[in-house]
Design a protein around this motif. Structure first.
Motif, PDB file in Angstrom:
ATOM      1  N   LYS D 123     -38.868 -58.884  -7.582  1.00  0.00           N
ATOM      2  CA  LYS D 123     -37.416 -59.023  -7.497  1.00  0.00           C
ATOM      3  C   LYS D 123     -37.049 -60.288  -8.287  1.00  0.00           C
ATOM      4  O   LYS D 123     -37.835 -61.231  -8.340  1.00  0.00           O
ATOM      5  CB  LYS D 123     -36.989 -59.166  -6.031  1.00  0.00           C
ATOM      6  CG  LYS D 123     -37.147 -57.874  -5.242  1.00  0.00           C
ATOM      7  CD  LYS D 123     -36.231 -56.779  -5.795  1.00  0.00           C
ATOM      8  CE  LYS D 123     -36.603 -55.404  -5.262  1.00  0.00           C
ATOM      9  NZ  LYS D 123     -35.706 -54.354  -5.824  1.00  0.00           N
ATOM     10  N   ALA D 124     -35.876 -60.284  -8.861  1.00  0.00           N
ATOM     11  CA  ALA D 124     -35.481 -61.382  -9.743  1.00  0.00           C
ATOM     12  C   ALA D 124     -35.572 -62.739  -9.035  1.00  0.00           C
ATOM     13  O   ALA D 124     -35.204 -62.870  -7.857  1.00  0.00           O
ATOM     14  CB  ALA D 124     -34.054 -61.160 -10.248  1.00  0.00           C
ATOM     15  N   ALA D 125     -36.080 -63.706  -9.782  1.00  0.00           N
ATOM     16  CA  ALA D 125     -36.140 -65.088  -9.302  1.00  0.00           C
ATOM     17  C   ALA D 125     -36.120 -65.978 -10.535  1.00  0.00           C
ATOM     18  O   ALA D 125     -36.390 -65.528 -11.641  1.00  0.00           O
ATOM     19  CB  ALA D 125     -37.400 -65.330  -8.482  1.00  0.00           C
ATOM     20  N   LYS D 126     -35.774 -67.232 -10.341  1.00  0.00           N
ATOM     21  CA  LYS D 126     -35.852 -68.143 -11.489  1.00  0.00           C
ATOM     22  C   LYS D 126     -36.042 -69.578 -11.022  1.00  0.00           C
ATOM     23  O   LYS D 126     -35.879 -69.916  -9.845  1.00  0.00           O
ATOM     24  CB  LYS D 126     -34.597 -68.014 -12.373  1.00  0.00           C
ATOM     25  CG  LYS D 126     -33.385 -68.785 -11.901  1.00  0.00           C
ATOM     26  CD  LYS D 126     -32.204 -68.614 -12.864  1.00  0.00           C
ATOM     27  CE  LYS D 126     -30.992 -69.356 -12.289  1.00  0.00           C
ATOM     28  NZ  LYS D 126     -29.726 -68.956 -12.916  1.00  0.00           N
ATOM     29  N   ALA D 127     -36.450 -70.405 -11.959  1.00  0.00           N
ATOM     30  CA  ALA D 127     -36.527 -71.852 -11.738  1.00  0.00           C
ATOM     31  C   ALA D 127     -35.818 -72.529 -12.895  1.00  0.00           C
ATOM     32  O   ALA D 127     -36.035 -72.173 -14.051  1.00  0.00           O
ATOM     33  CB  ALA D 127     -37.975 -72.317 -11.669  1.00  0.00           C
ATOM     34  N   ILE D 128     -34.959 -73.464 -12.581  1.00  0.00           N
ATOM     35  CA  ILE D 128     -34.331 -74.305 -13.606  1.00  0.00           C
ATOM     36  C   ILE D 128     -35.189 -75.552 -13.783  1.00  0.00           C
ATOM     37  O   ILE D 128     -35.625 -76.159 -12.813  1.00  0.00           O
ATOM     38  CB  ILE D 128     -32.902 -74.715 -13.169  1.00  0.00           C
ATOM     39  CG1 ILE D 128     -32.021 -73.471 -12.977  1.00  0.00           C
ATOM     40  CG2 ILE D 128     -32.286 -75.693 -14.182  1.00  0.00           C
ATOM     41  CD1 ILE D 128     -31.771 -72.667 -14.221  1.00  0.00           C
TER      42      ILE D 128
END
Lengths: 402, 402, 402, 402
Positions: D123-128
Motif C-alpha cells: 500500500k502506498a507509503a512515503k518518506a520525505i
C-alpha cells in the motif's frame, strides 16, 4: 616452494646466528645471490636480537644494550645490479614465526636510549602483543585490537665507500656542532656491539666495526625509515651503490603508528619476509632517485572512521586516552603501536605549525567519540613496568593537580 | 530554504562589506544569533579580501597587503553556549559562487610574505584554478585535474580577554627572544589593516585594532589550522570562551595538500559555507578539550593509488615533478594545491627524522610511476609570474648545472 | 603456538585423510572440541580433494568426480553452544601450504558439472595460479596480478535432524517440479562419493550417506555461500542447531570475483585456516538470525579505480576482455578468479533488471580504460584446455563472423 | 559562469515547462547544442513531474499517474557526434534547488505501480528526506542520516529509428509471451501522458507518442539504469545512434541503495546537473560498446564498516531493522534510499543463489551490530501512509504471530 635464503631461530639470541649484520658497510660480503624476479624468503630477528622477552616487567628494556641494534638480514646480492641502477623490491609477505606469535612495544629509560620528549622523563615500560592471525591485542593495554600494517622498519642497500664516508663526515660535523647533546644528535660508528654473522677476516671485520654506519637513521639508501605504509604489498625503488646492490632488511614491525612516538615504538617482532627483486638500469638518473620512492600497498588495513586531534602542541590526544582510563605509559605505547595517522597540516602558520593525529575508532572495543554525557573512565590496568616500580612522569596529571 | 546570515559580494573588495572581521577579539559583537541545530549559511570572501584577480601575471601577489588578512565571516552567536562548553559544528557544505567559479594558489615574494623555505628565494607566482563542478584544473599547471577536499582554512571561536592576553604575552615573548628573525617567528597585533564590518564605536574598534590577535597561526580556539580533512562532512568540537561562542569562519580552500607548502598554498576561493551548531555543556572538562578535535569527513575524495617519496630532506619529490616537465614554480604550486598526503614517519630516527609525501596517481592525465624506460618530459608551460620576469631560485637546476 | 586441530597433507588425496567430511548431517561426530575464545587452526584440502593438479591441460577437470565434493574440515564442537544460540566465528587468517603455493580456477564440461550459462556450451578449461606471498598471477592468463581476498567458500554449522529433513523435502519438491532439468535445479543426497574421515559405525555412515545434505548450495546454516568478502578478518554469526554447533569449514579460495561465474570459479586451494569461536546464548532469537550475518573485513585489498559495465544482458564485459586479447576461456576464468565486483542495480526496471560488473584497473599491467585511439590487442596465449583440443563456444566471435 | 541550457521551476508541474520529454524517440528535436568540452547545466524536475509533495501522507503516491514518467531534460545535441561514435559524458556536479531542499522515497500501491515483491501486498507509503548540505535525514525514518551518492537515475542517448523498432518488437514479444502478467513484464508505448516540451508539429508529436519507448527499463543506450555509483564525478561512455547524440538526463536521485527495492525507491529530487561532453569517433567499434561503460566516481561517500546479511531468500535484513524498531514500511524505504550495498555472490550454487546486502553502520545514530545482550527496540514512529490507514502486509509479523 620459495627458498629460505637465511634461516634464523627466533628463540635464540642473534649473536652466533648466520646471515645477520648490524652495521652498513660496503665490505660486508653477500650472504646469498638471487636472480631477478625470483621469489625468496629471509628470516629476520627482532631488532634487539632477542634481548626483550615475553614477560610482565620491563627490566629487559631498562637494561637493553643498544650498541647491538639493529640486527638485519643480508646483504643479498641481486644479479645484474650495478651502481647507478635502481633496485626494485616487491615486499610480498611478512609472517611471524608460529613458535613466537607475539611482539612488543617499549619505552626506553631516559638514561638508556631515551630519545623521547624530555618532558616525560621516561622510565622503561613495555607492552606484549599477542598475535591471533593478522590481528594483535595486548594484556598490557586492554580494550583494543587491530590488524597489522606489517612492514620492515629497515630496508636498504649497501653504501659505497664514498657514500659511507660522506655519511660519517656529515654526522660527525653534526655531533661536533652539538657537544654533550642529550639525546644525541647522531650516533657515530662504534666497535662495541658490531656483529657480522659470516666468516670474514679479522681485518675486514675491524674495518667494518670501525667505519660501519649505525642503523638508527634512514639515509639516502633507505635504511631505518620506519614508514608504516611501506608494507606488505608495496613496491620500492632503492638506489644501488655497489655491485649486486647488497640488499638488507630487518626491524620487522607487526604494526606502527605514524610517528613511532615511543622510540622502539612499533610492535617489534621476528619473522620471515618474502621478497622479489628486479633492476632498472640507470634508474638513479632516470628517476632522479636521491632516496627511495615506493608504492603504498593496496592491501593495508583500512580504518576509515577516525577521531582527529588538532595539534599546535604535543600530547592533547594523551589526555583523551587518559579520560578513557589508560595510564600515561599505556597511552605512549598505544600511540606508537596502533595504526594511528599523523598528517602534516600547514607548515607556514607561525608560530604554531599544525599537525594532526587521528585515532581509528574501530580498533577500540567501545565508542571513543565525544559523548554529550562525558567519557566513561574504565580500569585498564597498566603496562609492564620496571620491577622497582619507577614510572614515566605524567605532565598532564601534574598539571591537573596544580 | 536555509537562511543566509551574512551575504557578501565575491566580486567586490572585502573593505566595506558587512559581517566580516580580520582580528580575534572578545569585544567584536555577534553579527547574527542562531538556535542550536538550525542550518544556516554564511558568505565568505577569499582570504586577501579580493586583492588577487583571475589573470595571467602575479603582480597582484607581489604587491599584496598582508596586514589585512584574513577576512573571516562572523562572529555568530549560538544560543546557550557559555564559557567551558564545547561548540559542536557540522560543516554541511561549501560552495563557490556561480559568478566566480575559480580560485588561485600563490607563492609570495621573499620580501613580502615569504615564509617559504629560504633556499628557494621565492618570487611571486600564482596559478588560477578553474572549477568545473567538484573538480579543478589550471591553465597554469596543465596535465592535472582533481576533486576538491573543500574546507575552511580557518574556523574558531572568540577568545576571552584572558585567553587573548595569554596569546599576546606568549607571542611577544617569542618575538623578543628572536629579534630580527626573518621570516618572523610571530605576528603581533597591528592597527593597520584591521577591519570589523559592523557599526561599532571608535573606542571598541581601537581596542580591537590594538589588541586583536592576528589570524595567522592556529591557537587553542582553532583558528587557522589549514587542515585539509577538516572538510565538508566533518564535525568539529571547539572550546567556548565567551557567551554565545562567537563562531567565525573563512579562508575557504577548494583544495589543499598536506603541508600547504607555498604559504598561500591552498586553492583560495570565495564561497558559501553551510553550518549547523549545537552545544555540549561543560564540554571542555568532559572531553579534556584543550584545542579542537574533529571527525574527518566520510565524503572526502579518495585517491588510493599513490607514489610516495621518503623524505630525509625536503624536495626530492620536486625533482620528480621536474622530470615530468613542470617548472620549479609549478611544482611548488601543485604540491600546495593538490590533495597530496604528507605523513609523519618516525620522529626518533636522529639525525634524519622521516616524513613521507605521496602524490596521487589519478590526478595526473598520464602515468607518473617510475617506468623502466625513464620518464618522458613534457612541455607544461609555466605558472603566472611577475611581469618583470623574476623567478624563484631552483636549487635542483643549480645543482644539476654544477 | 596455536594448536592445529586437524592436520592434512595437501599433496595426497582427501580420501583416507582424517577429519574431513563431504556431507551435512547431525550424526557426524565432532573431530575436536574447543573452548570459547581459544585460537585454533584447521588444515583444509581443496574442494575436489586433490583431483585437480598443477598442469597445463584440463583433462583432470573434464573427468572430475563431483559426487565427492566438497571436502570440508570438521565438525568442531564449541563448548557451551546449544541449539538456538549464535556461534560467533572470527576468521583470523588463511594461509596456503608452503609446499603447495598454487591454486586453480576451472570451467567444467557442459556434460560434467556444467552449471554455466548454456550459450557457451562449455568444455573443460583451467588456469593455474602461482602464489607469491599475498599475490597471485597465472601463466595461463598473463598480464594480471592481484592480492587475494582470501576466504572460505564454505563455513557452516551442522543442521539438526529436523532442519535436514526440511532441506531434503524442500529440494526434492523442487526437483520433482522440474523433471529432467539440465542443469539440475538441486542435488539430492547420494551415497556414492560420501566421505566421513572418522571411525564411525557402518550404520551411522550409511544414514549419513543416505540422508546427508550435499554441499552445493548455501542454506540457513551458512554452508556454500562463496561470498568473497566473508574473508580473513571477518566476524560471522551462525545459527546453532545441535549441541556444540558442529562447525565445518572448507572450499578455501585465494580469491574470487563477485558472482563466481565459471562454477569452480574461485582460485581453489588447500590451506590452513585460523579461527576463534564464542557463543551468544539465545542468539537466534536475539538477532532474528535466520541465516548468517557477518562483518566484512577491514583488511580486504582495495582496488578503488574500476571500469564498470552496465549489464542489461550478460557478457558485454567479455567483449572488452577480448578486445584486450584474452580468449573466451581466459575471460571466463579471469572474471571468476579476480576481485571483480558485481552490484545489483535496480531490480524493478522491467524487463531489463540492471546489474553492474566492475573490473579493477590496478590488477592489469596496462591501461584498460577506453582510449580514444582504441584498445591495443595483445597476444596472451591461452588457458589450459582439454588435450583433445575441444573448446567453449564463443558467441561473440560467432556473432562477429556473421 | 557555466550556462544553464534548460531552466525549470521545481515548484511547478512539469507539464508546460520547456525542454522536458518523457519518451525516447529519434524525432525529438534537440533543445540545445553544445560544443565538445564546454561545461553546461541542465535543470531537471523530479521523475513524476511534481505530482509528489512534501507532506505527511501518501495519498499523492497512491494516486500518481505513471503514464507521465519520467520527465527527462533534453535532448542535447553535441557537435560532431555521429552514429557509431562514443559520447563521453563527465558528470561534474548535481545540486538540489535551494528553494526545494528535500526529496522523497515512495512505495507504490500494488494496484498502481506496484512492481514490488508480491508477498508484501504493498500500500502506498512515503518518506520525505530533508537535505542539509550534502546530507539527508527524514522525519519519517528517524535515527539515520547519510551523505548522498547523488546520481541521475537516467542518462542516455536518443535511439535511431532502427534501434527503437528493435526495442518495440522485442518488448512486444515479451508481453505477448506473458499475457495478463502482474506486474507487467514490459511497458509498451502509450499515447496517454506523452510530453514533449517543445514547439513541434502535431504530426511529429503523434508519431513520438505512438512509437516512443517508455522510460522504465535501461536499454542499449543507457537510459534508466538506476546505478548508484554512476554519480557525481563519474565519466560514462554512451553509444551514439543519431547525429548529435541527443543526450537526455533526469530522474535525479540524492541517494539510492543497490537494488532500489521499493520501486520509486531512491530519494527522488529536482535539481541541476552540470555536464561536459566529448566524442570518440568510431567508439562503438573501438570499445565494443554495446551498452554504456563508466568509471565510478572517486568522490563517492565511503561507509566502510558494514553489517552484511547472507541472502538465500529475501528480506532477512528486514527482520533486523524491525528488531531495531522500524516498521515494515520504514524498512522498505530505508533500504531503498540509503547507501546499502548488494553484491552478487555465487550464481552457481543451485538452488540457492546467494546475494548479500550490507548496511553501513555509520548511517545509524546507534550501534546496530549484534550485541550479546540483544538489540534494543526503539520507537521510530512511522512513515507517511495513506490517509485511509491501509498498510503493507508484513509477512514477518504474520509469521511471528503464528
Amino acid at each position: 616452494m620459495h627458498p629460505m635464503l637465511v634461516s634464523i631461530d627466533p628463540l635464540k639470541p642473534a649473536q652466533g646466528q648466520k646471515g645477520l649484520m648490524n652495521r652498513w658497510h660496503p665490505d660486508i660480503p653477500a650472504v646469498a645471490t638471487v636472480k631477478q624476479n625470483d621469489v625468496f624468503k629471509l628470516g629476520s630477528i627482532e631488532w634487539t636480537g632477542g634481548q626483550i622477552v615475553n614477560s610482565d616487567n620491563a627490566d629487559d628494556v631498562a637494561n637493553v644494550d643498544l650498541t647491538q641494534i639493529h640486527y638485519l638480514t643480508g646483504p643479498i646480492a641481486v644479479e645484474g645490479a650495478e651502481p647507478g641502477d635502481a633496485l626494485v623490491v616487491d615486499i610480498l609477505d611478512i609472517q611471524y614465526y608460529e613458535e613466537a606469535p607475539w611482539g612488543y612495544t617499549g619505552i626506553f629509560d631516559m638514561e638508556n636510549g631515551g630519545l623521547f620528549a624530555k618532558e616525560f622523563r621516561t622510565k622503561a615500560a613495555k607492552a606484549i602483543w599477542d598475535f591471533e592471525g593478522r590481528f594483535a591485542s595486548s594484556r598490557h593495554i586492554p580494550g583494543i585490537r587491530f590488524a597489522g600494517i606489517t612492514h620492515p622498519g629497515i630496508i636498504g642497500t649497501l653504501p659505497s665507500q664514498e657514500l659511507l664516508d660522506t655519511w660519517n663526515k656529515r654526522e660527525k660535523a653534526l655531533i661536533d656542532a652539538h657537544p654533550g647533546a642529550s639525546p644525541a644528535v647522531a650516533l657515530p660508528p662504534i666497535e662495541k656491539g658490531t656483529y657480522i654473522g659470516q666468516d670474514i677476516s679479522k681485518e675486514v671485520f675491524d674495518k667494518i666495526a670501525r667505519e660501519g654506519a649505525r642503523t638508527i637513521p634512514g639515509r639516502e639508501h633507505g635504511g631505518n625509515c620506519d614508514i608504516k605504509n611501506l608494507s606488505i604489498g608495496s613496491r620500492v625503488w632503492l638506489p644501488v651503490y655497489v655491485a649486486g646492490a647488497g640488499l638488507a632488511v630487518g626491524d620487522l614491525h607487526f604494526s606502527q603508528g605514524d610517528g613511532e612516538q615511543s622510540f622502539c615504538g612499533a610492535i617489534e617482532m621476528s619473522g620471515v619476509v618474502t621478497l622479489k627483486c628486479s633492476v632498472v638500469k640507470q634508474g638513479v638518473e632516470k628517476f632522479a632517485l636521491k632516496q627511495p620512492i615506493f608504492l603504498p600497498s593496496p592491501i593495508d588495513p583500512m580504518y576509515s572512521q577516525q577521531l582527529t586531534f588538532e595539534g599546535i602542541g604535543v600530547g592533547k590526544w594523551i589526555t583523551h586516552l587518559k579520560k578513557l582510563g589508560y595510564t600515561i605509559e599505556q597511552a605512549h605505547l598505544l600511540l606508537s603501536a596502533a595504526p594511528v595517522e599523523s598528517h602534516v597540516g600547514a607548515v607556514v602558520d607561525v608560530p604554531n605549525a599544525c599537525c594532526t593525529l587521528s585515532l581509528p575508532q574501530q580498533i577500540f572495543d567501545r565508542d571513543i567519540l565525544p559523548n554529550p554525557d562525558g567519557i566513561e573512565r574504565r580500569d585498564y590496568g597498566q603496562a609492564a613496568l620496571r620491577s622497582d616500580g619507577q614510572r614515566c612522569f605524567d605532565p598532564f596529571e601534574a598539571k591537573e593537580k596544580q
